[in-house]
Design an enzyme around this catalytic site. Structure first.
Site, PDB file in Angstrom:
ATOM      1  N   ASP A  63      35.174  35.256  43.540  1.00 28.72           N
ATOM      2  CA  ASP A  63      35.533  35.590  42.293  1.00 28.72           C
ATOM      3  C   ASP A  63      36.634  34.671  41.774  1.00 28.72           C
ATOM      4  O   ASP A  63      37.517  34.433  42.534  1.00 28.72           O
ATOM      5  CB  ASP A  63      36.060  36.904  42.619  1.00 28.72           C
ATOM      6  CG  ASP A  63      36.576  37.544  41.185  1.00 28.72           C
ATOM      7  OD1 ASP A  63      35.544  38.013  40.588  1.00 28.72           O
ATOM      8  OD2 ASP A  63      37.841  37.730  41.011  1.00 28.72           O
ATOM      9  N   GLU A 106      32.967  37.270  36.477  1.00 34.55           N
ATOM     10  CA  GLU A 106      33.484  36.031  36.892  1.00 34.55           C
ATOM     11  C   GLU A 106      33.311  36.068  38.448  1.00 34.55           C
ATOM     12  O   GLU A 106      33.879  35.380  39.027  1.00 34.55           O
ATOM     13  CB  GLU A 106      34.794  35.755  36.466  1.00 34.55           C
ATOM     14  CG  GLU A 106      35.925  36.492  37.139  1.00 34.55           C
ATOM     15  CD  GLU A 106      36.210  38.018  36.246  1.00 34.55           C
ATOM     16  OE1 GLU A 106      36.996  38.651  36.661  1.00 34.55           O
ATOM     17  OE2 GLU A 106      35.531  38.134  35.149  1.00 34.55           O
TER      18      GLU A 106
END
Length: 184
Positions: A63, A106
């Protein structure tokens, strides 16, 4: 002539269905598998390998740290560039048999078949270092992008949902321990 036309149309339909299947499983921004495509690919791989004598591997979840800052400061087009940079950087490190997907905004996932926990942790560290070293230059300003990575390894048959849950738990640990880290 009628049979020829029918066969030609059937072939065109088959090709169109294949193209649609690829599009349905692909993230349009990065070209990686999307969440559904990645999950399906890993579930198939886990199911197919379950009968093998040495059934091991790992799942990584990466992440981007403070990604909202990039979008807020430089705009969404720069955020998209950062996501493409993350994808390209990770792909350079992975083997052909590994699977990678963008599974959320993301968030990326990587399946590493056949690797031990130690080897998978080393891959995660290489990804982390490569991302931090990648050149991201929005608005003529060099910015450092980092990732936190959670990983889970297995040495016996395991389902995707359980493997994902374990890796996701480690991702939260990496974030809680200060970000730009690997937790396994």
């Amino acid at each position: 002539p009628m049979l020829y036309i029918l066969l030609t149309k059937m072939r065109q339909l088959n090709l169109a269905q294949r193209r649609l299947a690829v599009l349905a499983a692909t993230d349009s921004l990065t070209g990686l598998l999307n969440r559904h495509g990645f999950t399906s690919a890993v579930e198939d791989a886990l199911r197919n390998a379950a009968g093998e004598p040495l059934h091991r591997g790992a799942l990584l979840i990466a992440d981007a740290d403070h990604f909202k800052h990039i979008n807020d400061r430089f705009g969404h087009a720069s955020g998209d560039s950062a996501l493409r940079l993350l994808a390209e950087t990770m792909l350079r490190i992975l083997r052909p048999e590994d699977r990678i997907g963008r599974i959320g905004g993301e968030e990326f996932a990587v399946y590493l078949p056949g690797l031990s926990g130690l080897a998978a942790e080393m891959v995660a560290e290489r990804i982390r270092h490569a991302v931090a070293a990648a050149e991201f230059i929005p608005d003529d300003s060099r910015e450092t992008v980092t990732v936190s990575i959670g990983g889970a390894a297995f040495e016996h048959p395991i389902g995707f949902a359980e493997l994902f849950r374990l890796a996701d738990k480690q991702l939260y640990r990496a974030k809680a321990d200060g970000r730009n880290r690997v937790a396994f």
